[in-house]
Design a protein around this motif. Structure first.
Motif, PDB file in Angstrom:
ATOM      1  N   MET A  47       0.855  -1.194   0.000  1.00  0.00           N
ATOM      2  CA  MET A  47       0.000   0.000   0.000  1.00  0.00           C
ATOM      3  C   MET A  47       0.887   1.238   0.000  1.00  0.00           C
ATOM      4  SD  MET A  47      -2.908   1.056   2.792  1.00  0.00           S
ATOM      5  CE  MET A  47      -3.509   2.741   2.935  1.00  0.00           C
ATOM      6  N   ILE A  48       0.672   2.109  -0.968  1.00  0.00           N
ATOM      7  CA  ILE A  48       1.510   3.297  -1.099  1.00  0.00           C
ATOM      8  C   ILE A  48       1.019   4.399  -0.164  1.00  0.00           C
ATOM      9  CG2 ILE A  48       2.195   5.150  -2.677  1.00  0.00           C
ATOM     10  CD1 ILE A  48       2.199   3.120  -4.907  1.00  0.00           C
ATOM     11  N   ASN A  49       1.957   5.039   0.496  1.00  0.00           N
ATOM     12  CA  ASN A  49       1.663   6.232   1.287  1.00  0.00           C
ATOM     13  C   ASN A  49       1.827   7.429   0.347  1.00  0.00           C
ATOM     14  OD1 ASN A  49       1.615   8.424   3.037  1.00  0.00           O
ATOM     15  ND2 ASN A  49       2.712   7.346   4.660  1.00  0.00           N
ATOM     16  N   ASN A  65      -6.550   3.213   0.939  1.00  0.00           N
ATOM     17  CA  ASN A  65      -6.400   3.349  -0.507  1.00  0.00           C
ATOM     18  C   ASN A  65      -7.407   2.427  -1.162  1.00  0.00           C
ATOM     19  OD1 ASN A  65      -4.247   5.061  -0.129  1.00  0.00           O
ATOM     20  ND2 ASN A  65      -2.695   3.663  -0.936  1.00  0.00           N
ATOM     21  N   ALA A  66      -7.712   2.690  -2.413  1.00  0.00           N
ATOM     22  CA  ALA A  66      -8.516   1.768  -3.211  1.00  0.00           C
ATOM     23  C   ALA A  66      -7.616   1.107  -4.244  1.00  0.00           C
ATOM     24  CB  ALA A  66      -9.659   2.506  -3.898  1.00  0.00           C
ATOM     25  N   ARG A  67      -7.970  -0.135  -4.593  1.00  0.00           N
ATOM     26  CA  ARG A  67      -7.277  -0.850  -5.667  1.00  0.00           C
ATOM     27  C   ARG A  67      -8.323  -1.379  -6.632  1.00  0.00           C
ATOM     28  NH1 ARG A  67      -4.002  -5.531  -3.443  1.00  0.00           N
ATOM     29  NH2 ARG A  67      -6.030  -6.593  -3.446  1.00  0.00           N
ATOM     30  N   SER A  68      -8.173  -1.026  -7.891  1.00  0.00           N
ATOM     31  CA  SER A  68      -9.079  -1.495  -8.941  1.00  0.00           C
ATOM     32  C   SER A  68      -8.248  -2.139 -10.040  1.00  0.00           C
ATOM     33  CB  SER A  68      -9.898  -0.336  -9.525  1.00  0.00           C
ATOM     34  OG  SER A  68     -10.720   0.258  -8.534  1.00  0.00           O
ATOM     35  N   ILE A  69      -8.632  -3.354 -10.422  1.00  0.00           N
ATOM     36  CA  ILE A  69      -7.908  -4.100 -11.454  1.00  0.00           C
ATOM     37  C   ILE A  69      -8.890  -4.445 -12.566  1.00  0.00           C
ATOM     38  CG2 ILE A  69      -6.551  -6.153 -11.980  1.00  0.00           C
ATOM     39  CD1 ILE A  69      -5.827  -6.301  -8.990  1.00  0.00           C
ATOM     40  N   TYR A  70      -8.541  -4.075 -13.795  1.00  0.00           N
ATOM     41  CA  TYR A  70      -9.365  -4.446 -14.942  1.00  0.00           C
ATOM     42  C   TYR A  70      -8.451  -4.899 -16.075  1.00  0.00           C
ATOM     43  CZ  TYR A  70      -8.250   0.162 -16.991  1.00  0.00           C
ATOM     44  OH  TYR A  70      -7.593   1.261 -17.507  1.00  0.00           O
ATOM     45  N   ARG A  71      -9.046  -5.539 -17.081  1.00  0.00           N
ATOM     46  CA  ARG A  71      -8.263  -6.030 -18.210  1.00  0.00           C
ATOM     47  C   ARG A  71      -8.647  -5.262 -19.466  1.00  0.00           C
ATOM     48  NH1 ARG A  71      -4.957 -10.052 -18.517  1.00  0.00           N
ATOM     49  NH2 ARG A  71      -5.709 -10.877 -16.519  1.00  0.00           N
ATOM     50  N   ASP A 115      10.699   9.179  -4.955  1.00  0.00           N
ATOM     51  CA  ASP A 115      10.687   8.636  -3.596  1.00  0.00           C
ATOM     52  C   ASP A 115       9.308   8.031  -3.328  1.00  0.00           C
ATOM     53  OD1 ASP A 115      11.077   8.016  -0.954  1.00  0.00           O
ATOM     54  OD2 ASP A 115      11.233  10.087  -0.243  1.00  0.00           O
ATOM     55  N   ILE A 116       9.217   6.708  -3.370  1.00  0.00           N
ATOM     56  CA  ILE A 116       7.950   6.014  -3.152  1.00  0.00           C
ATOM     57  C   ILE A 116       7.962   5.415  -1.748  1.00  0.00           C
ATOM     58  CG2 ILE A 116       6.347   4.272  -3.994  1.00  0.00           C
ATOM     59  CD1 ILE A 116       6.935   6.558  -5.972  1.00  0.00           C
ATOM     60  N   ARG A 117       7.059   5.881  -0.891  1.00  0.00           N
ATOM     61  CA  ARG A 117       6.933   5.371   0.472  1.00  0.00           C
ATOM     62  C   ARG A 117       5.742   4.407   0.544  1.00  0.00           C
ATOM     63  NH1 ARG A 117       9.525   9.164   4.004  1.00  0.00           N
ATOM     64  NH2 ARG A 117      11.094  10.254   2.729  1.00  0.00           N
ATOM     65  N   THR A 118       5.883   3.359   1.311  1.00  0.00           N
ATOM     66  CA  THR A 118       4.808   2.382   1.453  1.00  0.00           C
ATOM     67  C   THR A 118       4.423   2.216   2.917  1.00  0.00           C
ATOM     68  OG1 THR A 118       6.392   0.552   1.541  1.00  0.00           O
ATOM     69  CG2 THR A 118       5.491   1.125  -0.622  1.00  0.00           C
ATOM     70  N   CYS A 119       3.244   1.660   3.131  1.00  0.00           N
ATOM     71  CA  CYS A 119       2.740   1.367   4.471  1.00  0.00           C
ATOM     72  C   CYS A 119       2.858  -0.136   4.713  1.00  0.00           C
ATOM     73  CB  CYS A 119       1.283   1.792   4.613  1.00  0.00           C
ATOM     74  SG  CYS A 119       0.974   3.540   4.300  1.00  0.00           S
ATOM     75  N   ALA A 120       3.515  -0.500   5.784  1.00  0.00           N
ATOM     76  CA  ALA A 120       3.670  -1.916   6.102  1.00  0.00           C
ATOM     77  C   ALA A 120       2.373  -2.474   6.681  1.00  0.00           C
ATOM     78  CB  ALA A 120       4.813  -2.096   7.099  1.00  0.00           C
ATOM     79  N   ASP A 121       2.191  -3.782   6.527  1.00  0.00           N
ATOM     80  CA  ASP A 121       1.075  -4.507   7.150  1.00  0.00           C
ATOM     81  C   ASP A 121      -0.289  -4.022   6.671  1.00  0.00           C
ATOM     82  OD1 ASP A 121       2.945  -5.972   8.713  1.00  0.00           O
ATOM     83  OD2 ASP A 121       3.007  -4.327  10.166  1.00  0.00           O
ATOM     84  N   ALA A 122      -0.390  -3.619   5.403  1.00  0.00           N
ATOM     85  CA  ALA A 122      -1.690  -3.226   4.858  1.00  0.00           C
ATOM     86  C   ALA A 122      -2.557  -4.461   4.645  1.00  0.00           C
ATOM     87  CB  ALA A 122      -1.510  -2.487   3.543  1.00  0.00           C
ATOM     88  N   THR A 123      -3.861  -4.279   4.804  1.00  0.00           N
ATOM     89  CA  THR A 123      -4.827  -5.355   4.624  1.00  0.00           C
ATOM     90  C   THR A 123      -5.785  -4.986   3.506  1.00  0.00           C
ATOM     91  OG1 THR A 123      -4.727  -5.861   6.988  1.00  0.00           O
ATOM     92  CG2 THR A 123      -6.595  -6.755   5.755  1.00  0.00           C
ATOM     93  N   ALA A 124      -6.087  -5.944   2.620  1.00  0.00           N
ATOM     94  CA  ALA A 124      -7.056  -5.726   1.549  1.00  0.00           C
ATOM     95  C   ALA A 124      -8.436  -6.154   2.037  1.00  0.00           C
ATOM     96  CB  ALA A 124      -6.661  -6.512   0.304  1.00  0.00           C
ATOM     97  N   LEU A 125      -9.391  -5.238   1.981  1.00  0.00           N
ATOM     98  CA  LEU A 125     -10.752  -5.501   2.445  1.00  0.00           C
ATOM     99  C   LEU A 125     -11.666  -5.727   1.247  1.00  0.00           C
ATOM    100  CD1 LEU A 125     -11.021  -2.658   5.132  1.00  0.00           C
ATOM    101  CD2 LEU A 125     -10.133  -4.994   5.409  1.00  0.00           C
ATOM    102  N   THR A 126     -12.378  -6.853   1.248  1.00  0.00           N
ATOM    103  CA  THR A 126     -13.314  -7.172   0.170  1.00  0.00           C
ATOM    104  C   THR A 126     -14.658  -7.618   0.745  1.00  0.00           C
ATOM    105  OG1 THR A 126     -12.399  -9.420   0.050  1.00  0.00           O
ATOM    106  CG2 THR A 126     -11.508  -7.781  -1.483  1.00  0.00           C
ATOM    107  N   GLU A 127     -14.978  -7.090   1.915  1.00  0.00           N
ATOM    108  CA  GLU A 127     -16.252  -7.386   2.576  1.00  0.00           C
ATOM    109  C   GLU A 127     -16.788  -6.076   3.153  1.00  0.00           C
ATOM    110  OE1 GLU A 127     -16.978  -7.576   6.156  1.00  0.00           O
ATOM    111  OE2 GLU A 127     -19.047  -8.127   5.597  1.00  0.00           O
ATOM    112  N   VAL A 128     -18.082  -5.834   2.943  1.00  0.00           N
ATOM    113  CA  VAL A 128     -18.647  -4.528   3.272  1.00  0.00           C
ATOM    114  C   VAL A 128     -18.500  -4.205   4.752  1.00  0.00           C
ATOM    115  CG1 VAL A 128     -20.730  -3.115   3.274  1.00  0.00           C
ATOM    116  CG2 VAL A 128     -20.265  -4.632   1.352  1.00  0.00           C
ATOM    117  N   GLY A 129     -18.763  -5.166   5.616  1.00  0.00           N
ATOM    118  CA  GLY A 129     -18.675  -4.906   7.045  1.00  0.00           C
ATOM    119  C   GLY A 129     -17.297  -4.449   7.466  1.00  0.00           C
ATOM    120  N   ALA A 130     -16.271  -5.058   6.886  1.00  0.00           N
ATOM    121  CA  ALA A 130     -14.899  -4.674   7.221  1.00  0.00           C
ATOM    122  C   ALA A 130     -14.589  -3.265   6.723  1.00  0.00           C
ATOM    123  CB  ALA A 130     -13.920  -5.677   6.620  1.00  0.00           C
ATOM    124  N   ILE A 131     -15.132  -2.898   5.559  1.00  0.00           N
ATOM    125  CA  ILE A 131     -14.920  -1.549   5.028  1.00  0.00           C
ATOM    126  C   ILE A 131     -15.616  -0.518   5.911  1.00  0.00           C
ATOM    127  CG2 ILE A 131     -15.476  -0.015   3.097  1.00  0.00           C
ATOM    128  CD1 ILE A 131     -14.969  -2.396   1.234  1.00  0.00           C
TER     129      ILE A 131
END
Length: 282
Positions: free
Chosen positions: A1-3, A149-155, A122-138
């Motif tokens: 996860m990028i800071n 951050n958001a992550r969107s992947i498409y082809r 200079d790219i800084r990152t956040c350690a121990d990031a978690t990806a959330l894919t469940e509404v309750g967790a979000i």
């Protein structure tokens, strides 16, 4: 996860040389021989991958400025006003689109090497990031005040190349009682894959993103539009210094005067199948 707020691009300009025609070329108001440093933070990242998952390209979008005069003690903003921002790779600078995605522009990315006297990415990152894919967790993450951050992947259908976007969640909407959420934020950086030549993406789009489910994402793309003639009468009127002021009015450069900045609008939309997630850290 990028800071993103702590990631940056810093350059040192080549020593400034006077322009043969323009008094305030590039908005520079210093003296010949001066060299400036400029640093801007980053706002979005885009990664291209082939079918096997190998990374083909990584692009970033920098934070904008309003085309100020630099470095001035007064009359800092240029009027007419435009936006300056820079997309970049580690070896090149693509062109931000000035037309809709179906309109072809004859543009080429330019090399990053040589554009500046020196530069640092200079790219800084956040350690121990978690990806959330469940509404309750979000919902829980948002109400807890986590960095997101958001992550969107498409082809891309034409090339088969996977496009992964990462960008800060600046706006989140929640309906916790009914298990609903909506990310609507920006800017993001979209590659024009019709300009991909196996090494560079030559044209990119500035856009905003929105999603309220994990399998689709919508983008709304930005481009300049021509203002009506009656609006240009005030829109093009300089105040203070004039960026296009000539040293000698009797000796203009070819093609003078160039076009003034145009208003930027968001209109064209893309609605794509995607894999979306919200990334979070404490």
């Amino acid at each position: 996860m990028i800071n993103f707020s702590r990631s940056s691009f810093t350059w040192q300009s080549h020593p400034w040389q006077a322009d043969p025609h323009y008094k305030w070329a590039g908005g520079f108001v210093g003296t010949a021989g001066q060299s400036y440093h400029v640093r801007f933070t980053l706002e979005a990242r885009c990664v291209l991958r082939d079918a096997a998952g190998a990374e083909l390209a990584e692009l970033f979008l920098g934070a904008p400025c309003r085309s100020e005069y630099t470095i001035a003690s007064e009359n800092l903003f240029q009027i007419p006003s435009g936006e300056w921002r820079m997309p970049f790779r580690r070896h090149s600078i693509p062109v931000i689109a000035g037309k809709a995605s179906h309109e072809v522009e004859d543009v080429r990315a330019r090399p990053l090497a040589g554009a500046y006297q020196d530069y640092k990415i200079d790219i800084r990152t956040c350690a121990d990031a978690t990806a959330l894919t469940e509404v309750g967790a979000i919902v829980a993450s948002t109400l807890a005040g986590d960095a997101q951050n958001a992550r969107s992947i498409y082809r891309d259908e034409a090339t088969g190349i996977e496009v992964e976007l990462e960008y800060p969640v600046n706006v989140m909407n929640l309906n916790a009682a009914d298990g609903e959420f909506q990310v609507c934020t920006g800017p993001v950086l979209l590659p024009d894959m019709a300009t991909w030549d196996g090494r560079d993406v030559h044209r990119v789009f500035v856009a905003h993103a929105a999603f309220s489910r994990f399998d689709r994402v919508e983008f709304i793309l930005r481009r300049p539009v021509a203002a009506a003639a009656e609006e240009r009468a005030w829109l093009d009127q300089p105040r203070g210094r004039d960026r296009l002021e000539l040293i000698d009015p009797d000796d203009p450069p070819p093609g003078y005067p160039p076009a003034r900045p145009q208003p930027l609008v968001y209109s064209e939309t893309w609605d794509l199948p995607a894999q979306n997630a919200v990334l979070r850290v404490d």
